[in-house]
Design an enzyme around this catalytic site. Structure first.
Site, PDB file in Angstrom:
ATOM      1  CD  GLU A 116     -12.355   3.203 -12.366  1.00  0.00           C
ATOM      2  OE1 GLU A 116     -12.617   2.061 -11.917  1.00  0.00           O
ATOM      3  OE2 GLU A 116     -12.116   3.419 -13.563  1.00  0.00           O
ATOM      4  CG  HIS A 139      -7.296   5.907 -11.116  1.00  0.00           C
ATOM      5  ND1 HIS A 139      -6.432   5.146 -11.859  1.00  0.00           N
ATOM      6  CD2 HIS A 139      -8.270   6.311 -11.975  1.00  0.00           C
ATOM      7  CE1 HIS A 139      -6.864   5.099 -13.112  1.00  0.00           C
ATOM      8  NE2 HIS A 139      -7.974   5.804 -13.213  1.00  0.00           N
ATOM      9  CG  HIS A 141      -5.994   8.731 -16.637  1.00  0.00           C
ATOM     10  ND1 HIS A 141      -7.146   9.280 -17.164  1.00  0.00           N
ATOM     11  CD2 HIS A 141      -6.415   7.709 -15.847  1.00  0.00           C
ATOM     12  CE1 HIS A 141      -8.210   8.622 -16.728  1.00  0.00           C
ATOM     13  NE2 HIS A 141      -7.801   7.673 -15.906  1.00  0.00           N
ATOM     14  CD  GLU A 169      17.008  10.129  -4.251  1.00  0.00           C
ATOM     15  OE1 GLU A 169      15.893  10.523  -3.880  1.00  0.00           O
ATOM     16  OE2 GLU A 169      18.062  10.728  -3.990  1.00  0.00           O
ATOM     17  CG  HIS A 210      -7.343   3.208 -17.268  1.00  0.00           C
ATOM     18  ND1 HIS A 210      -8.666   2.848 -17.326  1.00  0.00           N
ATOM     19  CD2 HIS A 210      -7.310   4.329 -16.491  1.00  0.00           C
ATOM     20  CE1 HIS A 210      -9.397   3.719 -16.635  1.00  0.00           C
ATOM     21  NE2 HIS A 210      -8.592   4.623 -16.103  1.00  0.00           N
TER      22      HIS A 210
HETATM   23  P1  13P Z   1     -14.729   9.012 -12.519  1.00  0.00           P
HETATM   24  O1  13P Z   1     -15.039  10.353 -13.150  1.00  0.00           O
HETATM   25  O2  13P Z   1     -15.959   8.164 -12.357  1.00  0.00           O
HETATM   26  O3  13P Z   1     -13.962   9.186 -11.220  1.00  0.00           O
HETATM   27  O4  13P Z   1     -13.797   8.210 -13.529  1.00  0.00           O
HETATM   28  C1  13P Z   1     -12.583   8.739 -13.955  1.00  0.00           C
HETATM   29  C2  13P Z   1     -11.591   7.684 -14.278  1.00  0.00           C
HETATM   30  O5  13P Z   1     -10.393   7.947 -14.270  1.00  0.00           O
HETATM   31  C3  13P Z   1     -12.059   6.321 -14.605  1.00  0.00           C
HETATM   32  O6  13P Z   1     -11.025   5.407 -14.547  1.00  0.00           O
HETATM   33 ZN    ZN Z   2      -9.048   6.312 -14.946  1.00  0.00          ZN
END
Ligand code: 13P
Ligand code: ZN
Length: 270
Positions: A116, A139, A141, A169, A210
Site C-alpha cells: 500500500e 492503515h 482493518h 466526543e 476493506h
Molecule cells: P501489506 O502486507 O502489503 O502491507 O498489505 C496489507 C494490507 O492491509 C493491504 O491492504
Molecule cells: Zn488493508
C-alpha cells in the site's frame, strides 16, 4: 553509533503495532504504517549515506524526494513485529528522482515496503500540503468500521453524522468528519490517488469493505482517530438493529462545538 532498536521512533512504532494487533485491527498481515522521519532524529542511529538496496516504488512523488520514512514491510504479521523489528520494518529515503526507495535499514529477509505504499506516500504528500506537521499514515482493518460499510449508506455526510451521534466526543476528535471511498482494488496507484485526494479534507478515510486510513502528527493521534471512530462504529453495530429511543441531536452537537472550540465540517450539522 547507538542501536537503532533503541531509537524512540522505532520503539514507539513497535509499541503501537503491538497495540493495534491487540485491538484486533490487524489480522495476519493486515494493516501498514509509515512515518516521515527527520534526518536529525535518525542520524545518531544510522549512516544516512549507506544505501543497502534501491527499490523502485512504482509511481512518482517528487514532493517527497529526499525524505526519510520508516514503513512496515509487505506480508508482515503485526503480531510478529516486536520479535524482529529489522525483518518487519524498513527505513528508506526517497531518491531525488522521486520514484526510488533507497533502503538504509531493515527488510532484512529480502522483503520490501507495504504493497500500500502508493496510498501511504501519496497521502503523506496530500496531508503535508494542508498540514506541514503531518508525519504518520496508518492503515488497518477494524471490525466495526468494516461491518458498518456493509450496512450503512456510504454517503460521507451520512456516515460521519452517524459516527458523531454514537459517542459524544467523536465530533471533538474528528470535527472534519470521515471521508469514504467505495470499494476499489487495494495496493494500486489508483486507490492511492483516490485516498490522497480524500486526505486533503479529512484525516480519516474509510475504504468500504476493506478498512480505514488515518493521518496525523504522531502515532498517538493517528491511533486515537481510528480508536475513536471504531468505538463509534461499534456502538452503531450494537444498536442499529434495536428500536432507537434517543440519540445525540444536532443541537447537542452544536453545544459540543462551542464547549470544545471545534468547528464541525461545513454543512454537516443542521
Ligand atoms: P501489506 O502486507 O502489503 O502491507 O498489505 C496489507 C494490507 O492491509 C493491504 O491492504
Ligand atoms: Zn488493508
Amino acid at each position: 553509533m547507538k542501536s537503532i532498536l533503541e531509537a524512540p521512533f522505532v520503539r514507539e512504532l513497535v509499541r503501537t503495532i503491538s497495540a493495534m494487533y491487540a485491538q484486533g485491527w490487524d489480522e495476519r498481515n493486515g494493516g501498514n504504517i509509515s512515518i516521515l522521519l527527520d534526518d536529525a532524529e535518525v542520524a545518531p542511529y544510522l549512516d544516512l549515506n549507506t544505501v543497502l538496496r534501491r527499490i523502485p516504488i512504482g509511481f512518482k512523488e517528487p514532493s517527497l524526494a529526499g525524505k526519510l520514512f520508516i514503513v512496515t514491510g509487505t506480508g508482515k504479521y503485526f503480531r510478529n513485529v516486536e520479535l524482529d523489528p529489522a525483518a518487519n520494518l524498513g527505513i528508506f529515503r526517497i531518491a531525488s528522482d522521486g520514484e526510488t526507495a533507497e533502503l538504509l535499514w531493515g527488510y532484512t529477509d529480502g522483503g520490501k515496503f507495504t504493497s500500500e505504499l502508493p496510498a501511504h506516500l501519496m497521502s503523506h504528500a496530500a496531508r503535508l500540503s494542508v498540514d506541514p506537521g503531518n508525519r504518520v499514515v496508518m492503515h488497518c482493518h477494524p471490525d466495526n468500521l468494516l461491518a458498518m460499510t456493509y450496512v450503512h449508506d456510504l454517503d460521507e455526510r451520512a456516515f460521519t453524522r452517524t459516527l458523531w451521534q454514537m459517542e459524544t466526543e467523536c465530533i471533538v476528535v474528528f470535527p472534519e468528519g470521515v471521508n469514504v471511498l467505495p470499494w476499489m482494488l487495494c495496493g494500486t496507484n489508483e486507490i492511492g490517488e483516490a485516498t490522497a485526494e480524500k486526505m486533503k479534507t479529512a484525516r480519516l478515510v474509510v475504504w468500504a469493505q476493506h478498512g480505514i486510513y488515518s493521518a496525523g502528527a504522531d502515532l498517538d493521534e493517528t491511533f486515537g482517530l481510528i480508536e475513536t471512530a471504531e468505538k463509534a462504529a461499534k456502538i452503531y453495530m450494537m444498536t442499529s438493529h434495536l428500536p432507537i429511543r434517543q440519540t445525540l441531536t444536532d443541537a447537542d452537537l452544536h453545544q459540543m462545538e462551542e464547549r470544545f472550540g471545534v468547528k464541525a465540517r461545513a454543512g454537516y450539522l443542521d
